[in-house]
Design a protein around this motif. Sequence first.
Motif, PDB file in Angstrom:
ATOM      1  N   LEU A   1     -22.644  19.009 -35.874  1.00  0.00           N
ATOM      2  CA  LEU A   1     -23.896  18.257 -35.738  1.00  0.00           C
ATOM      3  C   LEU A   1     -23.620  16.756 -35.643  1.00  0.00           C
ATOM      4  O   LEU A   1     -24.162  16.068 -34.756  1.00  0.00           O
ATOM      5  CB  LEU A   1     -24.806  18.563 -36.927  1.00  0.00           C
ATOM      6  CG  LEU A   1     -26.124  17.785 -36.982  1.00  0.00           C
ATOM      7  CD1 LEU A   1     -26.996  18.107 -35.776  1.00  0.00           C
ATOM      8  CD2 LEU A   1     -26.871  18.097 -38.282  1.00  0.00           C
ATOM      9  N   TYR A   2     -22.777  16.229 -36.531  1.00  0.00           N
ATOM     10  CA  TYR A   2     -22.451  14.803 -36.492  1.00  0.00           C
ATOM     11  C   TYR A   2     -21.752  14.427 -35.190  1.00  0.00           C
ATOM     12  O   TYR A   2     -22.014  13.370 -34.599  1.00  0.00           O
ATOM     13  CB  TYR A   2     -21.579  14.425 -37.692  1.00  0.00           C
ATOM     14  CG  TYR A   2     -22.322  14.436 -39.012  1.00  0.00           C
ATOM     15  CD1 TYR A   2     -23.716  14.362 -39.053  1.00  0.00           C
ATOM     16  CD2 TYR A   2     -21.640  14.515 -40.219  1.00  0.00           C
ATOM     17  CE1 TYR A   2     -24.400  14.379 -40.255  1.00  0.00           C
ATOM     18  CE2 TYR A   2     -22.308  14.523 -41.432  1.00  0.00           C
ATOM     19  CZ  TYR A   2     -23.691  14.457 -41.440  1.00  0.00           C
ATOM     20  OH  TYR A   2     -24.364  14.466 -42.640  1.00  0.00           O
ATOM     21  N   PHE A   3     -20.856  15.302 -34.744  1.00  0.00           N
ATOM     22  CA  PHE A   3     -20.161  15.011 -33.489  1.00  0.00           C
ATOM     23  C   PHE A   3     -21.131  15.034 -32.313  1.00  0.00           C
ATOM     24  O   PHE A   3     -21.006  14.229 -31.380  1.00  0.00           O
ATOM     25  CB  PHE A   3     -19.043  16.033 -33.280  1.00  0.00           C
ATOM     26  CG  PHE A   3     -18.266  15.833 -32.021  1.00  0.00           C
ATOM     27  CD1 PHE A   3     -17.328  14.812 -31.921  1.00  0.00           C
ATOM     28  CD2 PHE A   3     -18.482  16.648 -30.913  1.00  0.00           C
ATOM     29  CE1 PHE A   3     -16.610  14.612 -30.751  1.00  0.00           C
ATOM     30  CE2 PHE A   3     -17.773  16.459 -29.744  1.00  0.00           C
ATOM     31  CZ  PHE A   3     -16.830  15.440 -29.654  1.00  0.00           C
ATOM     32  N   SER A   4     -22.112  15.935 -32.349  1.00  0.00           N
ATOM     33  CA  SER A   4     -23.105  15.988 -31.273  1.00  0.00           C
ATOM     34  C   SER A   4     -23.960  14.723 -31.271  1.00  0.00           C
ATOM     35  O   SER A   4     -24.244  14.155 -30.194  1.00  0.00           O
ATOM     36  CB  SER A   4     -23.984  17.222 -31.437  1.00  0.00           C
ATOM     37  OG  SER A   4     -23.206  18.406 -31.414  1.00  0.00           O
ATOM     38  N   ILE A   5     -24.364  14.277 -32.457  1.00  0.00           N
ATOM     39  CA  ILE A   5     -25.164  13.044 -32.535  1.00  0.00           C
ATOM     40  C   ILE A   5     -24.349  11.841 -32.045  1.00  0.00           C
ATOM     41  O   ILE A   5     -24.847  10.981 -31.302  1.00  0.00           O
ATOM     42  CB  ILE A   5     -25.658  12.833 -33.983  1.00  0.00           C
ATOM     43  CG1 ILE A   5     -26.632  13.951 -34.370  1.00  0.00           C
ATOM     44  CG2 ILE A   5     -26.323  11.471 -34.124  1.00  0.00           C
ATOM     45  CD1 ILE A   5     -27.075  13.887 -35.818  1.00  0.00           C
ATOM     46  N   PHE A   6     -23.086  11.776 -32.452  1.00  0.00           N
ATOM     47  CA  PHE A   6     -22.221  10.677 -32.005  1.00  0.00           C
ATOM     48  C   PHE A   6     -22.044  10.715 -30.493  1.00  0.00           C
ATOM     49  O   PHE A   6     -22.092   9.668 -29.819  1.00  0.00           O
ATOM     50  CB  PHE A   6     -20.874  10.779 -32.721  1.00  0.00           C
ATOM     51  CG  PHE A   6     -19.863   9.784 -32.251  1.00  0.00           C
ATOM     52  CD1 PHE A   6     -19.957   8.455 -32.621  1.00  0.00           C
ATOM     53  CD2 PHE A   6     -18.816  10.188 -31.421  1.00  0.00           C
ATOM     54  CE1 PHE A   6     -19.016   7.526 -32.178  1.00  0.00           C
ATOM     55  CE2 PHE A   6     -17.887   9.272 -30.980  1.00  0.00           C
ATOM     56  CZ  PHE A   6     -17.985   7.935 -31.355  1.00  0.00           C
ATOM     57  N   SER A   7     -21.845  11.926 -29.940  1.00  0.00           N
ATOM     58  CA  SER A   7     -21.686  12.038 -28.487  1.00  0.00           C
ATOM     59  C   SER A   7     -22.963  11.625 -27.769  1.00  0.00           C
ATOM     60  O   SER A   7     -22.915  10.975 -26.705  1.00  0.00           O
ATOM     61  CB  SER A   7     -21.314  13.473 -28.117  1.00  0.00           C
ATOM     62  OG  SER A   7     -20.115  13.869 -28.750  1.00  0.00           O
ATOM     63  N   MET A   8     -24.133  11.978 -28.333  1.00  0.00           N
ATOM     64  CA  MET A   8     -25.403  11.610 -27.707  1.00  0.00           C
ATOM     65  C   MET A   8     -25.586  10.102 -27.695  1.00  0.00           C
ATOM     66  O   MET A   8     -25.989   9.518 -26.669  1.00  0.00           O
ATOM     67  CB  MET A   8     -26.556  12.286 -28.455  1.00  0.00           C
ATOM     68  CG  MET A   8     -27.914  12.058 -27.814  1.00  0.00           C
ATOM     69  SD  MET A   8     -29.192  12.994 -28.660  1.00  0.00           S
ATOM     70  CE  MET A   8     -29.061  12.321 -30.313  1.00  0.00           C
ATOM     71  N   PHE A   9     -25.272   9.424 -28.804  1.00  0.00           N
ATOM     72  CA  PHE A   9     -25.389   7.959 -28.838  1.00  0.00           C
ATOM     73  C   PHE A   9     -24.407   7.313 -27.875  1.00  0.00           C
ATOM     74  O   PHE A   9     -24.725   6.296 -27.230  1.00  0.00           O
ATOM     75  CB  PHE A   9     -25.161   7.444 -30.258  1.00  0.00           C
ATOM     76  CG  PHE A   9     -26.379   7.523 -31.129  1.00  0.00           C
ATOM     77  CD1 PHE A   9     -27.478   6.703 -30.894  1.00  0.00           C
ATOM     78  CD2 PHE A   9     -26.431   8.416 -32.179  1.00  0.00           C
ATOM     79  CE1 PHE A   9     -28.605   6.774 -31.703  1.00  0.00           C
ATOM     80  CE2 PHE A   9     -27.553   8.495 -32.985  1.00  0.00           C
ATOM     81  CZ  PHE A   9     -28.650   7.676 -32.749  1.00  0.00           C
ATOM     82  N   CYS A  10     -23.218   7.890 -27.766  1.00  0.00           N
ATOM     83  CA  CYS A  10     -22.245   7.351 -26.816  1.00  0.00           C
ATOM     84  C   CYS A  10     -22.755   7.477 -25.377  1.00  0.00           C
ATOM     85  O   CYS A  10     -22.613   6.539 -24.569  1.00  0.00           O
ATOM     86  CB  CYS A  10     -20.910   8.063 -26.974  1.00  0.00           C
ATOM     87  SG  CYS A  10     -20.021   7.668 -28.494  1.00  0.00           S
ATOM     88  N   LEU A  11     -23.347   8.631 -25.053  1.00  0.00           N
ATOM     89  CA  LEU A  11     -23.875   8.809 -23.707  1.00  0.00           C
ATOM     90  C   LEU A  11     -25.045   7.872 -23.434  1.00  0.00           C
ATOM     91  O   LEU A  11     -25.172   7.310 -22.329  1.00  0.00           O
ATOM     92  CB  LEU A  11     -24.301  10.265 -23.511  1.00  0.00           C
ATOM     93  CG  LEU A  11     -23.169  11.298 -23.494  1.00  0.00           C
ATOM     94  CD1 LEU A  11     -23.736  12.710 -23.407  1.00  0.00           C
ATOM     95  CD2 LEU A  11     -22.224  11.040 -22.332  1.00  0.00           C
ATOM     96  N   ILE A  12     -25.917   7.705 -24.446  1.00  0.00           N
ATOM     97  CA  ILE A  12     -27.045   6.772 -24.261  1.00  0.00           C
ATOM     98  C   ILE A  12     -26.542   5.344 -24.076  1.00  0.00           C
ATOM     99  O   ILE A  12     -27.018   4.587 -23.200  1.00  0.00           O
ATOM    100  CB  ILE A  12     -27.999   6.872 -25.463  1.00  0.00           C
ATOM    101  CG1 ILE A  12     -28.681   8.245 -25.490  1.00  0.00           C
ATOM    102  CG2 ILE A  12     -29.053   5.761 -25.398  1.00  0.00           C
ATOM    103  CD1 ILE A  12     -29.545   8.465 -26.715  1.00  0.00           C
ATOM    104  N   GLY A  13     -25.567   4.937 -24.873  1.00  0.00           N
ATOM    105  CA  GLY A  13     -25.013   3.589 -24.715  1.00  0.00           C
ATOM    106  C   GLY A  13     -24.332   3.399 -23.380  1.00  0.00           C
ATOM    107  O   GLY A  13     -24.472   2.343 -22.733  1.00  0.00           O
ATOM    108  N   LEU A  14     -23.580   4.425 -22.949  1.00  0.00           N
ATOM    109  CA  LEU A  14     -22.918   4.324 -21.647  1.00  0.00           C
ATOM    110  C   LEU A  14     -23.932   4.251 -20.514  1.00  0.00           C
ATOM    111  O   LEU A  14     -23.761   3.462 -19.555  1.00  0.00           O
ATOM    112  CB  LEU A  14     -21.994   5.527 -21.471  1.00  0.00           C
ATOM    113  CG  LEU A  14     -21.197   5.590 -20.164  1.00  0.00           C
ATOM    114  CD1 LEU A  14     -20.257   4.385 -20.061  1.00  0.00           C
ATOM    115  CD2 LEU A  14     -20.402   6.891 -20.091  1.00  0.00           C
ATOM    116  N   ALA A  15     -25.003   5.043 -20.609  1.00  0.00           N
ATOM    117  CA  ALA A  15     -26.031   4.997 -19.565  1.00  0.00           C
ATOM    118  C   ALA A  15     -26.728   3.634 -19.537  1.00  0.00           C
ATOM    119  O   ALA A  15     -27.001   3.078 -18.460  1.00  0.00           O
ATOM    120  CB  ALA A  15     -27.039   6.121 -19.799  1.00  0.00           C
TER     121      ALA A  15
END
Length: 252
Positions: free
Chosen positions: A220-234
């Motif tokens: 769950l934490y890794f998924s949240i971290f990946s989601m924030f990374c994708l949002i920041g990259l976008a």
Amino acid sequence: MVAPAPSPSRRRAGGGSHGARGRGARPVGPGSAAMPLPVPGCPRLGPALALALLLLGPARPISFQLPGKARKCLREEIHRDTLVTGEYEIGAPPGAASGPSANLKITDSAGHILYSKEDATKGKFAFTTEDYDMFEACFESKLPVGTGRMLDQLVILDMKHGVEAKNYEEIAKVEKLKPLEVELRRLEDLSESIVNDFAYMKKREEEMRDTNESTNIRVLYFSIFSMFCLIGLATWQVFYLRRFFKAKKLIE
């Protein structure tokens, strides 16, 4: 004048003791089997006691063929503080000029030698486990492999642990127990062993459940971290492209 025959209803109502005996009972003919009735004061065997009596049956030894210059091992998981006894016998191949020749070594998962015997032919061994572990009994043949066909050696291993390894005849002699008391002692030890097995299984289930929960939290934490990374990259990509198009005067 002939008297009238009694009606069927009167015939069924009469009969005295025959009518009372037939009430609620089913007659048993010569070709039918009578169902056994429960005896008052005699308790029925429950499933746990039936399982215990089934487990008390004698264990059969293991036998296998050991080819020349070959090594075969048997593994088993055993709980801690458990008495382990065993008997082994190695038979020479039929028609062989020499007798049986094999080495026996019993070790745990860490490589500690619990029993070792070279040129083993027949004997016994016993040890007590210190921790729950995987134990391995290895037989290594020392017969040379010739040009012709070499027959295999027959290995017979009878390994017991826990309740099976206890000698209740000696216990009865030392403590002067009656046969019924010996059986009760055996059932008590067997029930204690079953309880310990269930406790260990419950502990393993709790450990696996904790591992699953911790793994789910990490995912769950890794998924949240990946989601924030994708949002920041976008977001960075949008601002970068906007600045690039403004520099090229493609947009205002």
